[in-house]
Write a protein that holds these residues in place. Structure first.
Motif, PDB file in Angstrom:
ATOM      1  N   ASN A 117       0.807  -1.214   0.000  1.00  0.00           N
ATOM      2  CA  ASN A 117       0.000   0.000   0.000  1.00  0.00           C
ATOM      3  C   ASN A 117       0.844   1.270   0.000  1.00  0.00           C
ATOM      4  N   SER A 118       2.039   1.215   0.578  1.00  0.00           N
ATOM      5  CA  SER A 118       2.898   2.397   0.677  1.00  0.00           C
ATOM      6  C   SER A 118       3.267   2.919  -0.713  1.00  0.00           C
ATOM      7  N   LYS A 119       3.071   4.203  -0.930  1.00  0.00           N
ATOM      8  CA  LYS A 119       3.446   4.805  -2.209  1.00  0.00           C
ATOM      9  C   LYS A 119       4.955   4.775  -2.410  1.00  0.00           C
ATOM     10  N   PHE A 120       5.706   4.939  -1.324  1.00  0.00           N
ATOM     11  CA  PHE A 120       7.169   4.887  -1.431  1.00  0.00           C
ATOM     12  C   PHE A 120       7.614   3.504  -1.898  1.00  0.00           C
ATOM     13  N   ALA A 121       7.003   2.460  -1.355  1.00  0.00           N
ATOM     14  CA  ALA A 121       7.384   1.097  -1.728  1.00  0.00           C
ATOM     15  C   ALA A 121       7.018   0.768  -3.164  1.00  0.00           C
ATOM     16  N   GLN A 122       6.110   1.526  -3.755  1.00  0.00           N
ATOM     17  CA  GLN A 122       5.708   1.287  -5.132  1.00  0.00           C
ATOM     18  C   GLN A 122       6.619   1.972  -6.146  1.00  0.00           C
ATOM     19  N   VAL A 166      17.533   6.305  -2.642  1.00  0.00           N
ATOM     20  CA  VAL A 166      17.100   6.943  -1.402  1.00  0.00           C
ATOM     21  C   VAL A 166      17.811   6.308  -0.217  1.00  0.00           C
ATOM     22  N   MET A 167      17.930   4.991  -0.234  1.00  0.00           N
ATOM     23  CA  MET A 167      18.622   4.264   0.842  1.00  0.00           C
ATOM     24  C   MET A 167      20.056   4.768   1.002  1.00  0.00           C
ATOM     25  N   ALA A 168      20.708   5.064  -0.110  1.00  0.00           N
ATOM     26  CA  ALA A 168      22.109   5.502  -0.064  1.00  0.00           C
ATOM     27  C   ALA A 168      22.268   6.868   0.591  1.00  0.00           C
ATOM     28  N   LEU A 169      21.201   7.653   0.630  1.00  0.00           N
ATOM     29  CA  LEU A 169      21.266   8.996   1.213  1.00  0.00           C
ATOM     30  C   LEU A 169      21.038   8.998   2.727  1.00  0.00           C
ATOM     31  N   LEU A 170      20.639   7.857   3.275  1.00  0.00           N
ATOM     32  CA  LEU A 170      20.327   7.772   4.700  1.00  0.00           C
ATOM     33  C   LEU A 170      21.553   7.379   5.507  1.00  0.00           C
ATOM     34  N   ASP A 171      21.577   7.771   6.791  1.00  0.00           N
ATOM     35  CA  ASP A 171      22.647   7.301   7.662  1.00  0.00           C
ATOM     36  C   ASP A 171      22.342   5.874   8.110  1.00  0.00           C
ATOM     37  N   ASN A 172      23.290   5.258   8.832  1.00  0.00           N
ATOM     38  CA  ASN A 172      23.147   3.846   9.191  1.00  0.00           C
ATOM     39  C   ASN A 172      21.897   3.566  10.014  1.00  0.00           C
ATOM     40  N   ASN A 173      21.592   4.450  10.964  1.00  0.00           N
ATOM     41  CA  ASN A 173      20.424   4.221  11.817  1.00  0.00           C
ATOM     42  C   ASN A 173      19.131   4.288  11.010  1.00  0.00           C
ATOM     43  N   ALA A 174      19.049   5.260  10.111  1.00  0.00           N
ATOM     44  CA  ALA A 174      17.851   5.380   9.279  1.00  0.00           C
ATOM     45  C   ALA A 174      17.722   4.197   8.319  1.00  0.00           C
ATOM     46  N   GLN A 175      18.844   3.729   7.790  1.00  0.00           N
ATOM     47  CA  GLN A 175      18.806   2.564   6.914  1.00  0.00           C
ATOM     48  C   GLN A 175      18.286   1.340   7.656  1.00  0.00           C
ATOM     49  N   SER A 184      16.385   1.285  10.260  1.00  0.00           N
ATOM     50  CA  SER A 184      14.961   1.468  10.542  1.00  0.00           C
ATOM     51  C   SER A 184      14.118   1.165   9.307  1.00  0.00           C
ATOM     52  N   LEU A 185      14.595   1.588   8.149  1.00  0.00           N
ATOM     53  CA  LEU A 185      13.835   1.385   6.921  1.00  0.00           C
ATOM     54  C   LEU A 185      13.668  -0.099   6.603  1.00  0.00           C
ATOM     55  N   ILE A 186      14.736  -0.868   6.709  1.00  0.00           N
ATOM     56  CA  ILE A 186      14.635  -2.283   6.325  1.00  0.00           C
ATOM     57  C   ILE A 186      13.795  -3.092   7.315  1.00  0.00           C
ATOM     58  N   ARG A 187      13.532  -2.508   8.498  1.00  0.00           N
ATOM     59  CA  ARG A 187      12.689  -3.210   9.470  1.00  0.00           C
ATOM     60  C   ARG A 187      11.201  -2.920   9.290  1.00  0.00           C
ATOM     61  N   THR A 188      10.851  -2.049   8.340  1.00  0.00           N
ATOM     62  CA  THR A 188       9.444  -1.661   8.202  1.00  0.00           C
ATOM     63  C   THR A 188       8.600  -2.741   7.533  1.00  0.00           C
ATOM     64  N   CYS A 189       9.206  -3.532   6.642  1.00  0.00           N
ATOM     65  CA  CYS A 189       8.432  -4.595   5.994  1.00  0.00           C
ATOM     66  C   CYS A 189       9.384  -5.605   5.367  1.00  0.00           C
ATOM     67  N   ARG A 190       8.870  -6.768   5.035  1.00  0.00           N
ATOM     68  CA  ARG A 190       9.703  -7.825   4.474  1.00  0.00           C
ATOM     69  C   ARG A 190      10.265  -7.434   3.112  1.00  0.00           C
ATOM     70  N   TYR A 191       9.489  -6.686   2.355  1.00  0.00           N
ATOM     71  CA  TYR A 191       9.953  -6.282   1.027  1.00  0.00           C
ATOM     72  C   TYR A 191      11.215  -5.428   1.124  1.00  0.00           C
ATOM     73  N   PHE A 192      11.204  -4.426   1.981  1.00  0.00           N
ATOM     74  CA  PHE A 192      12.384  -3.572   2.153  1.00  0.00           C
ATOM     75  C   PHE A 192      13.558  -4.371   2.716  1.00  0.00           C
ATOM     76  N   HIS A 193      13.273  -5.288   3.626  1.00  0.00           N
ATOM     77  CA  HIS A 193      14.346  -6.104   4.200  1.00  0.00           C
ATOM     78  C   HIS A 193      15.013  -6.933   3.117  1.00  0.00           C
ATOM     79  N   HIS A 194      14.214  -7.541   2.260  1.00  0.00           N
ATOM     80  CA  HIS A 194      14.759  -8.373   1.190  1.00  0.00           C
ATOM     81  C   HIS A 194      15.535  -7.537   0.177  1.00  0.00           C
TER      82      HIS A 194
END
Length: 271
Positions: free
Chosen positions: A5-10, A19-28, A30-40
């Motif tokens: 459903n997330s527009k960002f994930a689409q 976008v991932m490359a622009l984030l610091d380690n903590n933000a990265q 956090s992002l991969i923990r939001t859903c299985r798709y981002f983690h993969h």
């Protein structure tokens, strides 16, 4: 097809990666923990550049080493590693420091009180460096002569096989042996002196453009190489503070366009 459903994930995967490359380690993380798709999709990018915010924290590196040893599939994705060859647990740190202080008087052949090569930490380190074959930026913070200790030959051999662009070492190691196998190296930072650099051939590290070192080491490395950035550290009045060494700095094959010079004072000086 993924149903998210997330527009960002689409967004297209390559945009998400940017976008991932622009984030610091903590933000990265956090992002991969939001859903299985981002983690993969993004987990491998979390480990691409290992540059912890607290480089002297051995316990964090110990946890990192345990993770990497269990996830060997992540190792080929590492391109930057800043840290230790061997993170020491608290008891090992105390034993090492005691041994290191004693070495200034007795100079034992082996710093290790514990059979370090029999520890799980050592086995993890061997596995990690042997399989992290794509590291191009290597910064080692260890303050003991691991490179000259035969126990560390498996790690030393792995480092020599890397195709490095940047190398930074905190302890003087047998640099000629490693530099001879680094024709693509462009940046070198030496915290301590390394008297063995005179053994280098003129054809070694032909692309070296940036150097941070003490004056004597710079005088060995600059001639015949296209140095453009040079940072010197030396002590006023020391034997290294020699006009003839300064003259060798003019023998770079390219113009030095960035130059900085830090002059320290002797410890026993009142000035």
């Amino acid at each position: 097809m993924r149903q998210i459903n997330s527009k960002f994930a689409q967004l297209p995967e390559d945009i998400i990666v940017l976008v991932m490359a622009l984030l610091d380690n903590n933000a990265q993380a956090s992002l991969i923990r939001t859903c299985r798709y981002f983690h993969h999709l993004l987990e491998i990018y979390l480990y691409r550049h290992i540059t912890p915010a607290h480089p002297l924290n051995h316990s964090r590196y110990d946890y990192l080493f345990r993770t990497l040893a269990e996830r060997e599939d992540l190792l080929p994705y590492i391109s930057t590693y800043h840290g230790y060859v061997l993170p020491l647990a608290a008891p090992q740190q105390r034993s090492f420091l005691d041994r290191f202080r004693a070495s200034k008087k007795s100079k034992p052949e082996n710093f290790w009180v514990l059979p370090i090569n029999e520890t799980e930490t050592f086995r993890r380190a061997v596995t990690i460096f042997a399989k992290a074959v794509n590291i191009v930026d290597l910064q080692l913070e260890d303050c003991f002569p691991w490179y000259s200790d035969p126990l560390f030959n498996p790690i030393k051999n792995a480092v020599e096989k890397m195709s490095l662009r940047r190398l930074s070492v905190s302890y003087s190691i047998d640099l000629p042996q490693i530099l001879r196998d680094q024709p693509e190296l462009e940046e070198l930072q030496l915290a301590w002196g390394s008297p063995t650099l005179k053994k280098l051939e003129k054809t070694d590290v032909p692309k070296l453009r940036s150097l941070s070192a003490q004056l004597r080491e710079a005088a060995d490395l600059v001639p015949g190489r296209p140095i453009k950035q040079l940072k010197l550290n030396t002590v006023f009045g020391s034997p290294d503070f020699d006009e003839r060494l300064f003259e060798k700095l003019s023998l770079s094959t390219g113009p030095i366009i960035e130059f900085s010079f830090l002059i320290g004072r002797p410890r026993d000086s009142d000035a």
